[in-house]
Design a protein around this motif. Structure first.
Motif, PDB file in Angstrom:
ATOM      1  N   VAL A 187      58.651 -26.290  24.972  1.00 33.98           N
ATOM      2  CA  VAL A 187      57.531 -26.080  25.866  1.00 33.98           C
ATOM      3  C   VAL A 187      58.021 -24.987  27.035  1.00 33.98           C
ATOM      4  O   VAL A 187      56.951 -23.878  27.351  1.00 33.98           O
ATOM      5  CB  VAL A 187      57.190 -27.266  26.827  1.00 33.98           C
ATOM      6  N   SER A 188      59.084 -24.746  27.384  1.00 34.56           N
ATOM      7  CA  SER A 188      59.508 -23.653  28.316  1.00 34.56           C
ATOM      8  C   SER A 188      59.775 -22.379  27.497  1.00 34.56           C
ATOM      9  O   SER A 188      59.607 -21.470  27.921  1.00 34.56           O
ATOM     10  CB  SER A 188      60.367 -24.050  29.035  1.00 34.56           C
ATOM     11  N   GLY A 189      60.058 -22.541  26.210  1.00 34.37           N
ATOM     12  CA  GLY A 189      60.781 -21.350  25.623  1.00 34.37           C
ATOM     13  C   GLY A 189      59.842 -20.723  24.539  1.00 34.37           C
ATOM     14  O   GLY A 189      59.841 -19.573  24.136  1.00 34.37           O
ATOM     15  N   ARG A 205      64.886 -33.419  24.842  1.00 33.80           N
ATOM     16  CA  ARG A 205      65.342 -32.217  25.595  1.00 33.80           C
ATOM     17  C   ARG A 205      64.868 -30.853  24.646  1.00 33.80           C
ATOM     18  O   ARG A 205      64.323 -29.905  25.050  1.00 33.80           O
ATOM     19  CB  ARG A 205      66.821 -32.162  25.376  1.00 33.80           C
ATOM     20  N   ALA A 206      64.833 -31.237  23.305  1.00 31.50           N
ATOM     21  CA  ALA A 206      64.154 -29.931  22.445  1.00 31.50           C
ATOM     22  C   ALA A 206      62.867 -29.752  22.641  1.00 31.50           C
ATOM     23  O   ALA A 206      62.313 -28.792  22.909  1.00 31.50           O
ATOM     24  CB  ALA A 206      64.498 -30.574  20.949  1.00 31.50           C
ATOM     25  N   VAL A 258      55.041 -35.624  23.376  1.00 30.92           N
ATOM     26  CA  VAL A 258      56.341 -35.691  24.301  1.00 30.92           C
ATOM     27  C   VAL A 258      56.243 -34.224  25.139  1.00 30.92           C
ATOM     28  O   VAL A 258      56.697 -34.297  26.365  1.00 30.92           O
ATOM     29  CB  VAL A 258      57.391 -35.282  23.242  1.00 30.92           C
ATOM     30  N   GLY A 259      55.606 -33.216  24.711  1.00 28.45           N
ATOM     31  CA  GLY A 259      55.314 -32.236  25.490  1.00 28.45           C
ATOM     32  C   GLY A 259      54.734 -32.214  27.151  1.00 28.45           C
ATOM     33  O   GLY A 259      54.979 -31.620  27.819  1.00 28.45           O
ATOM     34  N   ALA A 265      51.451 -27.422  20.141  1.00 29.32           N
ATOM     35  CA  ALA A 265      51.621 -28.980  20.048  1.00 29.32           C
ATOM     36  C   ALA A 265      53.050 -29.457  19.706  1.00 29.32           C
ATOM     37  O   ALA A 265      53.658 -28.518  19.092  1.00 29.32           O
ATOM     38  CB  ALA A 265      50.538 -29.474  19.068  1.00 29.32           C
ATOM     39  N   VAL A 266      53.579 -30.443  20.461  1.00 26.47           N
ATOM     40  CA  VAL A 266      54.753 -31.046  20.089  1.00 26.47           C
ATOM     41  C   VAL A 266      54.752 -32.480  20.272  1.00 26.47           C
ATOM     42  O   VAL A 266      54.674 -33.026  21.445  1.00 26.47           O
ATOM     43  CB  VAL A 266      55.867 -30.259  21.191  1.00 26.47           C
TER      44      VAL A 266
END
Ligand code: S2G
Ligand code: ZN
Length: 411
Positions: A198-200, A192-193, A331-332, A206-207
């Motif tokens: 990614v959206s914020g 969720r994080a 995960v992104g 990178a994530v």
């Protein structure tokens, strides 16, 4: 092994092999992970090592022409020398070559911001399986003149022809970087994080997701201590990059995340940053230190990631209770790497179990590594009969004698 010096020699090699019905395996850095550049039964290895020229960076057009044999590291250095950057980065950067990255549509660490190789290729030069030379390296942003050959050859895994050069998009270098490692109470909280970042977070570069068991293995393998932030069931490594220092933006974005279990580890120096990234990039080598690794590289819808991880761990527990399973990845992009290694591991059984779960969850059996030889038998579970019929029609048209990487991609 043949080592052509230029595209004309590549065409001569293809023509000769076609005349003698000898198959060809194009090979760059040979860092592929699904056997796509490994000769199996007497094929000629066509090395692109000498096609290594990196052209002048077109700073205004933000493009550069790179030879297939140029390593990613050399391409990155050429871009950096002109104050810009190349949008794809991956751990194998010192060995992986442009041709192989185009042929496999390589992904890596920054897909979440810049896309995979297909989004970087503006023009291509290649020798097709019938010896035809295709060359369209203009690299114009708008060029709507017929079939998208770069898009078709990107991801063709050497089965349609030999990529000899490409015109590549360059991106701003975003020299100000902020990197943080954040621990979460669960996979679901970390996913969720990741989605929230990614959206914020506009400057997100990178994530990556990792887990306590994998990090413990990597720390032992490297002989280093883990930052307190990583002592959590699920861990994100997040990097933001911008022209202005993005530390405050990253801190704000992290502060609004739910489910954090410890104080994030924020890199205060390039050395700190490298230490955090080393913990992520060393996952494959830590697994490899335990033996021959069964590698899977899968995507599932973000919401299904916790279910995927739970079911994969249960499947490995059932099939090879003494084995080690390492989960980590981008995960992104919804991309998990599954590495299974140790006693009692039967690669077909593990692969069948994991990919069946992925297909059931509506995911992809190969997120970025491609199909190669390793995943070929699974293609009919991943693509429709019509899709595969279209692949074969394209293969027949561009490689009529079937000499290009015959063991790869098509069942
Ligand atoms: C990664 C490449 C390494 C591997 O670490 O992101 O795509 O061997 C992988 O899986
Ligand atoms: Zn990866």
């Amino acid at each position: 092994v043949v080592r052509p010096a230029d595209v004309v020699e590549v065409a001569a090699v293809v023509t000769a092999c076609r005349a003698h019905h000898v198959a060809i395996v194009p090979q760059g850095g040979n860092t592929g992970l699904v056997g796509g550049s490994v000769p199996h039964e007497g094929e000629v290895v066509l090395s692109t090592a000498r096609l290594a020229l990196v052209g002048e960076v077109d700073r205004a057009g933000m493009t550069v022409v790179a030879g297939a044999g140029a390593t990613l590291a050399r391409l990155q250095a050429a871009a950096r020398a002109s104050g810009v950057a190349f949008g794809v980065d991956l751990g194998a950067r010192d060995t992986a070559t442009v041709g192989g990255m185009v042929a496999t549509n390589a992904g890596g660490l920054n897909v979440v911001r810049f896309g995979a190789m297909r989004a970087q290729v503006l023009g291509i030069e290649a020798v097709l399986g019938d010896g035809t030379l295709v060359r369209h390296l203009a690299g114009l942003r708008k060029d709507n003149t017929g079939y998208d050959l770069p898009g078709l050859l990107c991801g063709s895994e050497g089965t349609l022809g030999v990529v000899t050069a490409a015109t590549l998009r360059l991106v701003p270098s975003y020299d100000e970087v902020a990197t943080a490692m954040i621990g979460f109470e669960s996979v679901a909280a970390a996913v969720r994080a990741g989605a929230a970042l990614v959206s914020g977070l506009e400057a997100l570069n990178a994530v990556e997701i990792m887990f306590d068991d994998g990090l413990a293995l990597v720390a032992a393998h490297l002989g280093v201590a883990l930052p307190p932030a990583s002592r959590a069931p699920a861990v994100l490594l997040v990097e933001a990059a911008a022209a202005e220092d993005p530390t405050a933006d990253l801190a704000d974005a992290v502060a609004s995340l739910d489910g954090c279990v410890a104080e994030p580890a924020v890199a205060r120096s390039a050395a700190d940053r490298d230490r955090l990234w080393r913990l992520r990039e060393a996952h494959p080598e830590a697994a490899a230190a335990l033996g021959v690794v069964v590698k899977l590289d899968v995507t599932v819808p973000l919401g299904a990631i916790p279910d995927l991880h739970r079911r994969v761990r249960a499947a490995v527990e059932r099939l090879a209770p003494a084995a080690t399973v390492l989960l980590y990845g981008h995960v992104g992009d919804g991309n998990t790497h599954v590495n299974v290694v140790g006693p009692g591991v039967d690669s077909d059984a593990i692969e069948d179990a994991v990919l069946a779960i992925v297909v059931e969850l509506g995911g992809s059996i190969s997120a970025e590594h491609g199909i190669g030889v390793a995943k070929r038998r699974w293609l009919p579970r991943a693509r429709s009969a019509g899709d595969i019929a279209a692949f074969r029609a394209i293969k027949r048209a561009l490689d009529p004698d079937g000499i290009m990487n015959p063991n790869v991609l098509l069942p």
